[in-house]
Design a protein around this motif. Structure first.
Motif, PDB file in Angstrom:
ATOM      1  N   ALA A   1       0.818  -1.312   0.064  1.00 17.51           N
ATOM      2  CA  ALA A   1       0.007   0.083  -0.047  1.00 17.51           C
ATOM      3  C   ALA A   1       0.941   1.336   0.073  1.00 17.51           C
ATOM      4  O   ALA A   1       1.893   1.193   0.101  1.00 17.51           O
ATOM      5  CB  ALA A   1      -0.869   0.044   1.225  1.00 17.51           C
ATOM      6  N   TYR A   2       0.296   2.336  -0.247  1.00 17.26           N
ATOM      7  CA  TYR A   2       0.778   3.576  -0.334  1.00 17.26           C
ATOM      8  C   TYR A   2       0.130   4.810   0.223  1.00 17.26           C
ATOM      9  O   TYR A   2      -1.059   4.692  -0.097  1.00 17.26           O
ATOM     10  CB  TYR A   2       1.795   4.062  -1.798  1.00 17.26           C
ATOM     11  CG  TYR A   2       0.566   4.190  -2.716  1.00 17.26           C
ATOM     12  CD1 TYR A   2       0.222   5.584  -3.005  1.00 17.26           C
ATOM     13  CD2 TYR A   2      -0.059   3.184  -3.520  1.00 17.26           C
ATOM     14  CE1 TYR A   2      -0.800   5.729  -3.968  1.00 17.26           C
ATOM     15  CE2 TYR A   2      -1.097   3.299  -4.315  1.00 17.26           C
ATOM     16  CZ  TYR A   2      -1.366   4.747  -4.774  1.00 17.26           C
ATOM     17  OH  TYR A   2      -2.477   5.010  -5.583  1.00 17.26           O
ATOM     18  N   GLU A   3       0.705   5.888   0.310  1.00 21.09           N
ATOM     19  CA  GLU A   3      -0.064   7.190   0.785  1.00 21.09           C
ATOM     20  C   GLU A   3       0.890   8.336   0.311  1.00 21.09           C
ATOM     21  O   GLU A   3       2.215   8.435   0.508  1.00 21.09           O
ATOM     22  CB  GLU A   3      -0.303   7.173   2.173  1.00 21.09           C
ATOM     23  CG  GLU A   3      -1.283   8.483   2.494  1.00 21.09           C
ATOM     24  CD  GLU A   3      -1.703   8.454   3.831  1.00 21.09           C
ATOM     25  OE1 GLU A   3      -2.121   9.770   4.184  1.00 21.09           O
ATOM     26  OE2 GLU A   3      -1.742   7.609   4.460  1.00 21.09           O
ATOM     27  N   CYS A   4       0.260   9.273  -0.504  1.00 23.98           N
ATOM     28  CA  CYS A   4       0.910  10.348  -1.097  1.00 23.98           C
ATOM     29  C   CYS A   4       0.407  11.739  -0.483  1.00 23.98           C
ATOM     30  O   CYS A   4      -0.630  11.808  -0.217  1.00 23.98           O
ATOM     31  CB  CYS A   4       0.935  10.387  -2.579  1.00 23.98           C
ATOM     32  SG  CYS A   4       1.449   9.029  -3.522  1.00 23.98           S
ATOM     33  N   GLY A   5       1.555  12.569  -0.415  1.00 21.31           N
ATOM     34  CA  GLY A   5       1.188  14.064  -0.143  1.00 21.31           C
ATOM     35  C   GLY A   5       2.175  14.937  -0.793  1.00 21.31           C
ATOM     36  O   GLY A   5       2.962  14.475  -1.441  1.00 21.31           O
ATOM     37  N   PRO A   6       2.024  16.131  -0.386  1.00 14.72           N
ATOM     38  CA  PRO A   6       2.780  17.231  -1.314  1.00 14.72           C
ATOM     39  C   PRO A   6       4.249  17.055  -0.858  1.00 14.72           C
ATOM     40  O   PRO A   6       4.511  17.176   0.339  1.00 14.72           O
ATOM     41  CB  PRO A   6       2.258  18.439  -0.680  1.00 14.72           C
ATOM     42  CG  PRO A   6       0.951  18.362  -0.044  1.00 14.72           C
ATOM     43  CD  PRO A   6       0.894  16.930   0.261  1.00 14.72           C
ATOM     44  N   GLY A   7       4.949  16.297  -1.709  1.00 14.45           N
ATOM     45  CA  GLY A   7       6.632  16.385  -1.272  1.00 14.45           C
ATOM     46  C   GLY A   7       6.899  15.173  -0.658  1.00 14.45           C
ATOM     47  O   GLY A   7       8.058  14.696  -0.567  1.00 14.45           O
ATOM     48  N   TRP A   8       5.953  13.991  -0.451  1.00 20.40           N
ATOM     49  CA  TRP A   8       6.338  12.914   0.265  1.00 20.40           C
ATOM     50  C   TRP A   8       5.587  11.569  -0.390  1.00 20.40           C
ATOM     51  O   TRP A   8       4.406  11.817  -1.052  1.00 20.40           O
ATOM     52  CB  TRP A   8       6.156  12.896   1.617  1.00 20.40           C
ATOM     53  CG  TRP A   8       4.942  13.249   2.285  1.00 20.40           C
ATOM     54  CD1 TRP A   8       4.370  14.682   2.437  1.00 20.40           C
ATOM     55  CD2 TRP A   8       3.695  12.461   2.371  1.00 20.40           C
ATOM     56  NE1 TRP A   8       3.055  14.601   2.779  1.00 20.40           N
ATOM     57  CE2 TRP A   8       2.594  12.976   2.879  1.00 20.40           C
ATOM     58  CE3 TRP A   8       3.612  11.190   2.303  1.00 20.40           C
ATOM     59  CZ2 TRP A   8       1.348  12.622   3.199  1.00 20.40           C
ATOM     60  CZ3 TRP A   8       2.387  10.705   2.684  1.00 20.40           C
ATOM     61  CH2 TRP A   8       1.252  11.406   2.890  1.00 20.40           C
ATOM     62  N   ILE A   9       5.905  10.471  -0.220  1.00 23.95           N
ATOM     63  CA  ILE A   9       5.281   9.213  -0.361  1.00 23.95           C
ATOM     64  C   ILE A   9       5.737   8.262   0.726  1.00 23.95           C
ATOM     65  O   ILE A   9       6.819   8.314   1.284  1.00 23.95           O
ATOM     66  CB  ILE A   9       5.207   8.792  -1.732  1.00 23.95           C
ATOM     67  CG1 ILE A   9       4.455   7.297  -1.854  1.00 23.95           C
ATOM     68  CG2 ILE A   9       6.876   8.427  -1.979  1.00 23.95           C
ATOM     69  CD1 ILE A   9       4.370   6.788  -3.195  1.00 23.95           C
ATOM     70  N   GLU A  10       4.516   7.634   1.299  1.00 25.80           N
ATOM     71  CA  GLU A  10       4.935   6.471   2.261  1.00 25.80           C
ATOM     72  C   GLU A  10       4.515   5.145   1.581  1.00 25.80           C
ATOM     73  O   GLU A  10       3.503   5.153   0.898  1.00 25.80           O
ATOM     74  CB  GLU A  10       4.122   6.574   3.470  1.00 25.80           C
ATOM     75  CG  GLU A  10       4.602   7.563   4.518  1.00 25.80           C
ATOM     76  CD  GLU A  10       3.843   7.574   5.921  1.00 25.80           C
ATOM     77  OE1 GLU A  10       2.891   6.999   5.949  1.00 25.80           O
ATOM     78  OE2 GLU A  10       4.247   8.360   6.673  1.00 25.80           O
ATOM     79  N   VAL A  11       5.192   4.284   1.585  1.00 30.07           N
ATOM     80  CA  VAL A  11       5.046   2.932   1.039  1.00 30.07           C
ATOM     81  C   VAL A  11       5.112   1.831   2.186  1.00 30.07           C
ATOM     82  O   VAL A  11       6.166   1.827   2.881  1.00 30.07           O
ATOM     83  CB  VAL A  11       6.353   2.715   0.066  1.00 30.07           C
ATOM     84  CG1 VAL A  11       6.142   1.289  -0.846  1.00 30.07           C
ATOM     85  CG2 VAL A  11       6.206   3.545  -0.909  1.00 30.07           C
ATOM     86  N   ARG A  12       4.176   0.967   2.228  1.00 32.49           N
ATOM     87  CA  ARG A  12       4.198  -0.219   3.042  1.00 32.49           C
ATOM     88  C   ARG A  12       4.440  -1.394   2.303  1.00 32.49           C
ATOM     89  O   ARG A  12       3.873  -1.758   1.441  1.00 32.49           O
ATOM     90  CB  ARG A  12       2.979  -0.091   3.636  1.00 32.49           C
ATOM     91  CG  ARG A  12       2.826  -1.421   4.764  1.00 32.49           C
ATOM     92  CD  ARG A  12       1.430  -1.521   5.509  1.00 32.49           C
ATOM     93  NE  ARG A  12       0.407  -1.885   4.565  1.00 32.49           N
ATOM     94  CZ  ARG A  12      -0.905  -1.393   4.651  1.00 32.49           C
ATOM     95  NH1 ARG A  12      -1.014  -0.601   5.688  1.00 32.49           N
ATOM     96  NH2 ARG A  12      -1.833  -1.585   3.902  1.00 32.49           N
ATOM     97  N   PHE A  13       5.518  -1.941   2.506  1.00 29.19           N
ATOM     98  CA  PHE A  13       5.915  -3.183   1.872  1.00 29.19           C
ATOM     99  C   PHE A  13       5.451  -4.538   2.450  1.00 29.19           C
ATOM    100  O   PHE A  13       4.941  -4.584   3.802  1.00 29.19           O
ATOM    101  CB  PHE A  13       7.647  -3.252   1.914  1.00 29.19           C
ATOM    102  CG  PHE A  13       8.233  -2.295   1.065  1.00 29.19           C
ATOM    103  CD1 PHE A  13       8.396  -2.618  -0.232  1.00 29.19           C
ATOM    104  CD2 PHE A  13       8.441  -1.085   1.813  1.00 29.19           C
ATOM    105  CE1 PHE A  13       9.084  -1.640  -1.083  1.00 29.19           C
ATOM    106  CE2 PHE A  13       9.258  -0.066   0.904  1.00 29.19           C
ATOM    107  CZ  PHE A  13       9.469  -0.229  -0.300  1.00 29.19           C
TER     108      PHE A  13
END
Length: 78
Positions: free
Chosen positions: A15-27
């Motif tokens: 899964a992932y989540e994006c915002g202004p200038g960042w991304i979080e990625v769950r492996f």
């Protein structure tokens, strides 16, 4: 977080989540990583966001270009 489609069905990204200038990625194995303008840089983050939305190539891109250059790592265990 949004589920990652992973068009080939065997992605290491869950899964992932994006915002202004960042991304979080769950492996699938190994926690959640945040990538931002400092680590690995804006150009990489923009490309990772594009790939995440397309549902194709994100895991490969991370392995080839950013690897351990992340801002924050959250483990699977609280």
């Amino acid at each position: 977080m949004k589920p990652y489609r992973g068009n080939d069905g065997d992605s290491g990204v869950d899964a992932y989540e994006c915002g202004p200038g960042w991304i979080e990625v769950r492996f699938r194995r190994g926690g959640t990583y945040r990538y931002d303008a400092r680590h690995p840089g804006s150009e990489h983050v923009l490309e990772m966001q594009r790939l995440a939305e397309a549902g194709d190539g994100l895991n490969t891109y991370i392995n080839q270009f950013v690897r351990d250059d992340f801002a924050v790592r959250q483990s699977l265990d609280p």
